[in-house]
Design an enzyme around this catalytic site. Structure first.
Site, PDB file in Angstrom:
ATOM      1  N   LYS A  35       0.841  -1.202   0.000  1.00  0.00           N
ATOM      2  CA  LYS A  35       0.000   0.000   0.000  1.00  0.00           C
ATOM      3  C   LYS A  35       0.878   1.254   0.000  1.00  0.00           C
ATOM      4  CE  LYS A  35      -0.294  -0.330   5.007  1.00  0.00           C
ATOM      5  NZ  LYS A  35      -1.125  -0.707   6.165  1.00  0.00           N
ATOM      6  N   TYR A 255      15.075  30.315   6.608  1.00  0.00           N
ATOM      7  CA  TYR A 255      13.852  30.992   7.046  1.00  0.00           C
ATOM      8  C   TYR A 255      13.808  31.128   8.561  1.00  0.00           C
ATOM      9  CZ  TYR A 255      11.723  30.475   2.417  1.00  0.00           C
ATOM     10  OH  TYR A 255      11.430  30.551   1.091  1.00  0.00           O
TER      11      TYR A 255
HETATM   12  C1  LIG Z   1      -0.243  -1.713   6.776  1.00  0.00           C
HETATM   13  C2  LIG Z   1      -0.732  -3.006   7.284  1.00  0.00           C
HETATM   14  C3  LIG Z   1       0.155  -4.067   7.499  1.00  0.00           C
HETATM   15  C4  LIG Z   1       1.656  -3.920   7.385  1.00  0.00           C
HETATM   16  O1  LIG Z   1       2.142  -3.314   8.549  1.00  0.00           O
HETATM   17  P1  LIG Z   1       3.723  -3.139   8.820  1.00  0.00           P
HETATM   18  O2  LIG Z   1       3.793  -2.609  10.180  1.00  0.00           O
HETATM   19  O3  LIG Z   1       4.208  -2.173   7.796  1.00  0.00           O
HETATM   20  O4  LIG Z   1       4.328  -4.475   8.648  1.00  0.00           O
HETATM   21  C5  LIG Z   1      -0.376  -5.287   7.866  1.00  0.00           C
HETATM   22  N1  LIG Z   1      -1.707  -5.443   8.033  1.00  0.00           N
HETATM   23  C6  LIG Z   1      -2.591  -4.443   7.856  1.00  0.00           C
HETATM   24  C7  LIG Z   1      -4.038  -4.680   8.072  1.00  0.00           C
HETATM   25  C8  LIG Z   1      -2.141  -3.187   7.490  1.00  0.00           C
HETATM   26  O5  LIG Z   1      -2.999  -2.193   7.342  1.00  0.00           O
END
Ligand SMILES: *Cc1c(COP(=O)(O)O)cnc(C)c1O
Length: 358
Positions: A35, A255
């Protein structure tokens, strides 16, 4: 002149990390979580670079569709499922497996018998209080899925851990107990572990694991390093110096004059800023690497530039390479300086940063 900011992606490190995860979760199938543009590493390239995993997981329908359009044939799980009938039809068309986490989704599924040839993942909320059926509501939801005709190809069970990154495993153990109690005697494969669940102190189990961050070679824990877990960083974020100036004692840089030279200083201006995804909250003193040596950030991060005190480093000029994170400077370290987590830094790498294979 060496090149401006880019993220160099090491596919061999990615595959190495999969093997490390496999060794930690022997026998489990791996659902690679890609994702958020594969945590900034490039959705499609990352998936194509992982032929050996058993499935991919994404958060949004469009990510799944994009993977299919680019030829990814492996199972793809939509971690939040779908919310409308149109989305459900898209998921069917592209054969995306669905997480089912509330009653609206049960109703949608009942309307589309075609959906039943998909594998479905029923999510139980064991304490995260974000998505999922509460344990006491799980059986009824599960029975509704079982009653769908034609029968779903598979019904699998999942939950998500809220605190697996904490050394004290109390909450994880509570969640595991609730999951075991709710699903006792129910057939179907199970998936519980994220990266912290895979590498954490409490054995989590399940037929499937769902690593995200660990795949990319970063550690989900506040203490210790990814290297100690055997992981190798997949992304190296590098750029170069675009100007060097002498700043007299007493003058400020950037800045708001947020840093003042306590002595005459040599300051390198570096092509990287919040427009590339660096957090503006990085404080004075946060470490980057210039010509292979650590050097402190000075003054505020601006959109396109940061300033680095290179007084102590010889021979820095226009074009000198700068490492923002990578094997020699873990992203976890910069994240800590910014008061955030590596997840956020990796996901924030912006579109103007080209992703390049090693
Ligand atoms: C994002 C996500 C993961 C992966 O999590 P990590 O901490 O990056 O390993 C696993 N399961 C679900 C449901 C997620 O949303």
């Amino acid at each position: 002149m060496s090149r401006l900011i880019r993220a160099v992606i090491d596919g061999a490190a990615l595959r190495h990390n999969v093997e490390v995860i496999r060794a930690r979760a022997p026998g489990a199938r791996i659902m690679a979580v890609v994702k958020a543009n594969a945590y900034g590493h490039g959705l499609v390239q990352t998936a194509l670079g992982l032929p050996s995993v058993d499935a991919f997981a994404v958060a949004r329908l469009q990510e799944g569709v994009r993977l299919r359009e680019r030829g990814v044939r492996a199972p793809i799980v939509l971690l939040e499922g779908v919310f409308t009938r149109e989305q459900l039809r898209e998921a069917i068309r592209f054969e995306l497996e669905l997480v089912v986490h509330d009653t609206l989704q049960l109703q949608l599924l009942a309307l589309e018998p075609q959906a039943h040839r998909l594998a479905l993942w029923i999510k139980i909320d064991t304490g995260m209080n974000r998505l999922g059926f509460r344990p006491e509501a799980f059986r009824a939801a599960y029975e509704q899925l079982c009653a769908l005709r034609p029968a779903p190809r598979a019904i699998r069970l999942m939950t998500h851990l809220a605190a697996a990154d904490e050394p004290d495993g109390t909450m994880t153990r509570e969640q595991l107990d609730r999951f075991a109690a709710a699903t006792h005697g129910v057939p179907g494969e199970r998936s519980i572990a994220n990266s912290a669940g895979i590498f954490g102190t409490v054995p989590v189990g399940g037929e499937w694991v769902r690593p995200g961050l660990a795949l990319y070679g970063a550690s989900p824990f506040a203490q210790g390093s990814a290297a100690q877990l055997g992981l190798r960083p997949v992304m190296r974020l590098e750029t170069s110096v675009i100007a060097v100036r002498r700043v007299p004692r007493g003058e400020t840089v950037g800045y708001g004059g947020a840093w003042r030279a306590g002595r005459e200083a040599r300051i390198a201006i570096v092509a990287a800023g919040y427009g590339d995804g660096l957090p503006r909250s990085l404080p004075n003193g946060a470490a980057v690497q210039v010509a292979g040596r650590r050097a402190p950030l000075v003054g505020r991060v601006s959109m396109d530039m940061i300033a680095v005190d290179v007084t102590a480093i010889e021979a820095v000029g226009v074009g000198t390479p700068v490492l923002l994170w990578g094997a020699d400077l873990p992203v976890e370290e910069l994240a800590r300086s910014a008061g955030t987590i590596p997840y956020e830094l990796l996901c924030a790498v912006s579109e103007r940063v080209p992703l390049e294979p090693v």
